[in-house]
Design an enzyme around this catalytic site. Structure first.
Site, short mmCIF file in Angstrom:
data_model
loop_
_atom_site.label_atom_id
_atom_site.label_comp_id
_atom_site.label_asym_id
_atom_site.label_seq_id
_atom_site.Cartn_x
_atom_site.Cartn_y
_atom_site.Cartn_z
N LYS A 183 0.83 -1.21 0.00
CA LYS A 183 0.00 0.00 0.00
C LYS A 183 0.87 1.26 0.00
CE LYS A 183 -3.22 -3.10 0.70
NZ LYS A 183 -4.06 -3.68 -0.30
C1 LIG Z 1 -5.05 -4.73 0.59
C2 LIG Z 1 -6.49 -4.58 0.55
C3 LIG Z 1 -7.32 -5.02 1.59
C4 LIG Z 1 -6.80 -5.82 2.75
O1 LIG Z 1 -5.83 -5.18 3.51
P1 LIG Z 1 -5.06 -5.98 4.65
O2 LIG Z 1 -4.43 -4.93 5.50
O3 LIG Z 1 -4.04 -6.83 3.93
O4 LIG Z 1 -6.05 -6.80 5.37
C5 LIG Z 1 -8.67 -4.75 1.51
N1 LIG Z 1 -9.20 -4.11 0.46
C6 LIG Z 1 -8.45 -3.69 -0.57
C7 LIG Z 1 -9.09 -2.96 -1.70
C8 LIG Z 1 -7.09 -3.92 -0.57
O5 LIG Z 1 -6.34 -3.53 -1.61
#
Ligand SMILES: *Cc1c(COP(=O)(O)O)cnc(C)c1O
Length: 378
Positions: A183
């Site tokens: 992210k």
């Molecule tokens: C990465 C992601 C998640 C999950 O995030 P985590 O912290 O890994 O649980 C949920 N929704 C979207 C759109 C994502 O890209």
């Protein structure tokens, strides 16, 4: 040949790494001062709204649904084009996911379809935000107010995006962020939930820690089977340092995306994400294209394998939730959400991260153009 290009590459500076060692030596490893400091800074970022950290955005969405009292007999409307988290957590709390289609280019949910999907059992809407262009947030919250529905924003991809000058998270109802390494900022793993008031914040503190509440004599009680989702201080130390660097990371990502838009040319053409508006603060976590597969002799796997053979890693965001085995068990089938299904078939995510240069973007564009030209149907 250019060096191998990873799909994502989190950037941790030496001060942060040394800071982690300090946390390890401090003896306060979890639910300690760094968690509080990270939550304070996240709250500042969200215009002072309360924020609580969790071990992932997945945990944040689960806890958000529990906070809203969503459970068996309830329906939650969400996009068919999203990550598995959303489907999984709705089903996990015992509710029924109701899918709607999205726009082909922005991938945002179609609000007219959301409105049409509302029944007396509907409790909440979970929109997933995508890099590039936000859903009409004014229209979303007008609809939610009119229909008395909770909104849980899945903002995992878009920390740093802004709507009319306000950060995502600074307004609205419940907002979930992710700090997974792919992210915009990372805490190794981690997530956060933005809340409306201190009462909700206290409920989240309980829901993320076994559901424990304290009786007047300080003995503990549990009335609800809570999870174990509290963030360790090591993660909070990293997240805090990363949050300070978010503007710098976003500027770099935007410059790379501008370069993609100026360098990306293929024949036949791909569908590109929405063009960035310089004032919008939109964060660019991913650069997703749709392949013109009906005009190519190669399939998506061959396309991705050809890129991998040239040292370029790619991703796929996302499969269609209603066509997964779990989605089908919940009533999903082909032919109902045509944009989500087309995106699921044709999408490829190209490398985009702060360790890349504009020359790397040009290289990706050149290789993609060559592979598409080589696979063009006559
Ligand atoms: C990465 C992601 C998640 C999950 O995030 P985590 O912290 O890994 O649980 C949920 N929704 C979207 C759109 C994502 O890209």
């Amino acid at each position: 040949m250019a060096t191998a290009l990873k799909f994502a590459a989190p950037e941790l500076d030496e001060t942060t790494i040394a800071g982690v060692v300090d946390v390890l030596r401090s003896g306060q490893l979890t639910s300690g001062p760094w968690v509080q400091a990270f939550e304070r800074e996240l709250s500042n970022f969200c215009a002072g709204r309360p924020v609580r950290t969790l071990t992932s955005a997945t945990a944040a969405i689960e806890v958000a649904l529990q906070l809203c009292g969503v459970g068996p007999g309830d329906e939650v409307i969400t996009g068919a084009q999203s990550f598995f988290t959303v489907l999984n957590m709705i089903v996990k709390v015992g509710a029924k996911p109701v899918f709607v289609d999205c726009d082909l280019v922005t991938r945002n949910i179609d609000l007219a379809q959301v409105e049409a999907a509302i029944t007396p059992a509907t409790r909440a809407i979970i929109p997933t935000h995508y890099p590039g262009a936000l859903l009409d947030m004014d229209a979303l919250f007008a609809l939610a107010r009119r229909q008395k529905l909770r909104v849980i924003e899945d903002a995992a991809l878009v920390i740093g995006s802004r709507w009319k000058g306000w950060n995502i998270g600074a307004f609205g109802d419940l907002v979930s962020f992710s700090f997974h390494p792919n992210k915009n900022i990372t805490a190794i793993e981690g997530g956060a939930l933005v809340l409306n008031d201190e009462s909700e914040a206290r409920q989240v503190e309980s829901l993320r820690f076994h559901g424990i509440t304290y009786l007047p004599d300080r003995t503990r009680d549990v009335a609800y089977p809570g999870g174990k989702f509290n963030l360790p201080d090591v993660n909070a130390r990293i997240g805090l340092a990363q949050l300070a660097r978010l503007p710098q990371f976003l500027a770099k990502r935007r410059a790379l995306v501008d370069r993609y838009f100026s360098s990306f040319v293929t024949d036949p053409e791909c569908v590109l994400p929405p063009k960035p508006n310089p004032d919008d603060g939109y964060s660019w976590n991913m650069f997703c294209i749709l392949l013109p597969l009906d005009r190519l002799t190669i399939d998506r796997k061959q396309f991705r394998d050809a890129l991998a053979a040239r040292g370029i890693a790619t991703g796929m965001s996302y499969e269609a939730l209603h066509l997964s085995t779990l989605g089908r068990k919940m009533g999903g089938h082909e032919g109902v959400h045509s944009n989500a299904e087309r995106i699921a078939r044709e999408t490829v995510t190209l490398p985009l991260h702060t360790a890349m240069s504009e020359a790397d973007v040009d290289h990706v564009c050149t290789v993609v153009a060559e592979i598409i030209a080589g696979g063009k149907a006559q």
